[in-house]
Design a protein around this motif. Structure first.
Motif, PDB file in Angstrom:
ATOM      1  N   GLN A 215     -10.473   6.491  -9.018  1.00  0.00           N
ATOM      2  CA  GLN A 215     -11.018   5.644 -10.073  1.00  0.00           C
ATOM      3  C   GLN A 215     -10.543   6.197 -11.417  1.00  0.00           C
ATOM      4  N   PRO A 216     -10.579   5.403 -12.480  1.00  0.00           N
ATOM      5  CA  PRO A 216     -10.189   5.914 -13.800  1.00  0.00           C
ATOM      6  C   PRO A 216     -10.987   7.138 -14.248  1.00  0.00           C
ATOM      7  N   ASP A 217     -12.219   7.302 -13.746  1.00  0.00           N
ATOM      8  CA  ASP A 217     -13.026   8.470 -14.123  1.00  0.00           C
ATOM      9  C   ASP A 217     -12.664   9.716 -13.314  1.00  0.00           C
ATOM     10  N   GLY A 218     -11.679   9.590 -12.380  1.00  0.00           N
ATOM     11  CA  GLY A 218     -11.240  10.728 -11.584  1.00  0.00           C
ATOM     12  C   GLY A 218     -11.863  10.818 -10.199  1.00  0.00           C
ATOM     13  N   THR A 219     -12.810   9.926  -9.889  1.00  0.00           N
ATOM     14  CA  THR A 219     -13.425   9.929  -8.564  1.00  0.00           C
ATOM     15  C   THR A 219     -12.373   9.581  -7.517  1.00  0.00           C
TER      16      THR A 219
END
Length: 81
Positions: free
Chosen positions: A23-27
């Motif tokens: 995900q864009p948040d790094g998940t």
């Protein structure tokens, strides 16, 4: 989505990489393992001939430049003979 590759190993002409989807948040959502085989012109043409293909043209890039020792790609046009 983000996607990146990390080289895990290089053994002969086989490179093993991991591809990460996040995900864009790094998940991190998924990690895929891939093996890629890189051949030179002689080996590639040998495999093509063994399977009944005839090489019509080969280029060292998408602008139809000649294949050289420093070419980073081998663009091949082949037809079943």
């Amino acid at each position: 989505m983000l996607y990146w590759h990390d080289v895990e190993s290089v053994v002969g002409d086989v490179v093993t990489i991991s591809g990460t989807v996040a995900q864009p948040d790094g998940t991190v959502l998924r990690v895929l393992s891939e093996r890629l085989r890189f051949l030179n012109v002689v080996a590639l043409n040998g495999f093509l001939a063994e399977t009944g293909f005839e090489v019509e043209a080969q280029f060292g890039g998408w602008n139809r430049e000649a294949v050289t020792g420093s070419s980073q790609e081998i663009i091949t046009i082949a037809r079943r003979g």
